[in-house]
Design an enzyme around this catalytic site. Sequence first.
Site, mmCIF file in Angstrom:
data_model
loop_
_atom_site.group_PDB
_atom_site.id
_atom_site.type_symbol
_atom_site.label_atom_id
_atom_site.label_comp_id
_atom_site.label_asym_id
_atom_site.label_seq_id
_atom_site.Cartn_x
_atom_site.Cartn_y
_atom_site.Cartn_z
ATOM 1 N N GLY A 18 0.799 -1.229 0.000
ATOM 2 C CA GLY A 18 0.000 0.000 0.000
ATOM 3 C C GLY A 18 0.825 1.270 0.000
ATOM 4 O O GLY A 18 0.359 2.309 0.476
ATOM 5 N N ARG A 71 -15.751 -15.681 -9.562
ATOM 6 C CA ARG A 71 -15.263 -14.319 -9.769
ATOM 7 C C ARG A 71 -16.432 -13.333 -9.828
ATOM 8 O O ARG A 71 -16.373 -12.221 -9.295
ATOM 9 C CB ARG A 71 -14.453 -14.261 -11.065
ATOM 10 C CG ARG A 71 -13.697 -12.972 -11.242
ATOM 11 C CD ARG A 71 -12.981 -12.946 -12.584
ATOM 12 N NE ARG A 71 -11.925 -13.936 -12.692
ATOM 13 C CZ ARG A 71 -10.715 -13.812 -12.153
ATOM 14 N NH1 ARG A 71 -10.428 -12.762 -11.431
ATOM 15 N NH2 ARG A 71 -9.811 -14.739 -12.319
ATOM 16 N N MET A 96 -4.391 -7.143 -6.497
ATOM 17 C CA MET A 96 -3.940 -8.281 -7.295
ATOM 18 C C MET A 96 -5.079 -9.208 -7.718
ATOM 19 O O MET A 96 -4.889 -10.412 -7.854
ATOM 20 C CB MET A 96 -2.877 -9.071 -6.523
ATOM 21 C CG MET A 96 -1.652 -8.260 -6.175
ATOM 22 S SD MET A 96 -0.863 -7.484 -7.592
ATOM 23 C CE MET A 96 -0.108 -8.920 -8.331
ATOM 24 N N ARG A 97 -6.255 -8.660 -7.918
ATOM 25 C CA ARG A 97 -7.368 -9.446 -8.455
ATOM 26 C C ARG A 97 -7.777 -8.834 -9.784
ATOM 27 O O ARG A 97 -7.835 -7.612 -9.914
ATOM 28 C CB ARG A 97 -8.596 -9.407 -7.533
ATOM 29 C CG ARG A 97 -8.349 -9.877 -6.136
ATOM 30 C CD ARG A 97 -7.924 -11.316 -6.045
ATOM 31 N NE ARG A 97 -8.855 -12.240 -6.706
ATOM 32 C CZ ARG A 97 -8.565 -13.500 -7.001
ATOM 33 N NH1 ARG A 97 -7.360 -13.987 -6.751
ATOM 34 N NH2 ARG A 97 -9.462 -14.272 -7.564
ATOM 35 N N ILE A 98 -8.067 -9.696 -10.741
ATOM 36 C CA ILE A 98 -8.577 -9.199 -12.021
ATOM 37 C C ILE A 98 -10.062 -8.918 -11.848
ATOM 38 O O ILE A 98 -10.806 -9.755 -11.318
ATOM 39 C CB ILE A 98 -8.326 -10.235 -13.128
ATOM 40 C CG1 ILE A 98 -6.818 -10.372 -13.343
ATOM 41 C CG2 ILE A 98 -9.029 -9.832 -14.419
ATOM 42 C CD1 ILE A 98 -6.426 -11.487 -14.287
ATOM 43 N N HIS A 115 0.243 0.858 -13.058
ATOM 44 C CA HIS A 115 0.906 -0.368 -13.508
ATOM 45 C C HIS A 115 2.403 -0.101 -13.667
ATOM 46 O O HIS A 115 2.790 0.928 -14.235
ATOM 47 C CB HIS A 115 0.297 -0.810 -14.850
ATOM 48 C CG HIS A 115 0.899 -2.083 -15.357
ATOM 49 N ND1 HIS A 115 0.556 -3.317 -14.846
ATOM 50 C CD2 HIS A 115 1.856 -2.308 -16.296
ATOM 51 C CE1 HIS A 115 1.260 -4.253 -15.457
ATOM 52 N NE2 HIS A 115 2.058 -3.666 -16.344
ATOM 53 N N ASP A 151 -4.929 -4.457 -18.008
ATOM 54 C CA ASP A 151 -3.880 -3.450 -18.232
ATOM 55 C C ASP A 151 -3.999 -2.816 -19.616
ATOM 56 O O ASP A 151 -3.000 -2.345 -20.177
ATOM 57 C CB ASP A 151 -2.477 -4.058 -18.037
ATOM 58 C CG ASP A 151 -2.271 -4.578 -16.615
ATOM 59 O OD1 ASP A 151 -2.855 -4.010 -15.682
ATOM 60 O OD2 ASP A 151 -1.537 -5.564 -16.455
ATOM 61 N N GLU A 180 5.899 6.043 -9.382
ATOM 62 C CA GLU A 180 4.471 5.705 -9.264
ATOM 63 C C GLU A 180 3.791 6.616 -8.249
ATOM 64 O O GLU A 180 2.680 7.121 -8.477
ATOM 65 C CB GLU A 180 4.294 4.246 -8.799
ATOM 66 C CG GLU A 180 4.704 3.217 -9.818
ATOM 67 C CD GLU A 180 4.438 1.797 -9.320
ATOM 68 O OE1 GLU A 180 3.454 1.591 -8.599
ATOM 69 O OE2 GLU A 180 5.227 0.900 -9.650
HETATM 70 C C1 GRF Z 1 3.099 -1.286 -7.586
HETATM 71 O O1 GRF Z 1 4.299 -1.493 -8.271
HETATM 72 C C2 GRF Z 1 1.947 -1.192 -8.561
HETATM 73 O O2 GRF Z 1 2.300 -0.572 -9.758
HETATM 74 C C3 GRF Z 1 1.643 -2.641 -8.797
HETATM 75 O O3 GRF Z 1 1.785 -3.254 -7.553
HETATM 76 C C4 GRF Z 1 2.700 -2.499 -6.754
HETATM 77 C C5 GRF Z 1 1.994 -2.121 -5.497
HETATM 78 O O4 GRF Z 1 2.821 -1.496 -4.577
HETATM 79 N N1 GRF Z 1 0.347 -2.789 -9.423
HETATM 80 P P1 GRF Z 1 2.201 -0.830 -3.270
HETATM 81 O O5 GRF Z 1 1.292 -1.885 -2.617
HETATM 82 O O6 GRF Z 1 1.431 0.390 -3.682
HETATM 83 O O7 GRF Z 1 3.376 -0.513 -2.406
#
Ligand code: GRF
Length: 218
Positions: A18, A71, A96-98, A115, A151, A180
């Site tokens: 996070g 799903r 991490m879920r689609i 991403h 994506d 990011e």
């Molecule tokens: C980041 O690299 C984001 O782009 C990817 O997962 C990672 C998450 O990092 N989708 P965090 O949980 O925000 O530290």
Amino acid sequence: MSDERSRLSVAVLVSGSGSNLQALIDAAADSRLAASVDVVLSNNPGAYGLLRAQDAGIPTIVLDHRDFATRGAYDAALADALREYSPDLVALAGFMRILGPQFVDAFSGRILNIHPSLLPRYPGLNTHQRALDAGDPVHGCTVHYVTATLDGGPAIMQGQVEVLDGDTAKQLAQRVLAVEHRIYAAAIALIAAGRLRYRDNKAWLDDEMLETPLRYPD
Ligand code: GRF
């Protein structure tokens, strides 16, 4: 944004550390971002991002995908949980879920993702190693609208990072992550300012279709 709210209300979805969530919380707190993170939801009960939210006094929801048979059932529960908060924007931050079409349609044009690659290069996982293996001189990250294509929704903003001799995937990931944190808040700030919109499967800035993603820093 609803009339009675002067700040963009953002729901953030996390699965892990996070750190992007933290960057958004911090940007909202020091007025770089006219938005507030009003709820944080995770599929992972152990996500550190949930603790970050609690520290900031933000309500949290855990919806463990393992508790759902399909799903579609998970997506429906996710949409129902978020609707309680009527967010203007749903920001995926290491979620991490689609998400299937049922969820994407429920919040059409109001879901963003960050991403860790310069999309359309390297959708999916292991982006840093793939950039190293390909010998790319430049790597980076992309903020994009989420559509039903993984994506693959319209890109909004990208930040570039130079690949250095001898970089490991971990070193590269750390430098990309720092970027990011800046571009996610910057992209959401454009939405909060009413300058950036989604229409017809495209991103529009100041009513002009974005042919290429914005570069950060510009
Ligand atoms: C980041 O690299 C984001 O782009 C990817 O997962 C990672 C998450 O990092 N989708 P965090 O949980 O925000 O530290």
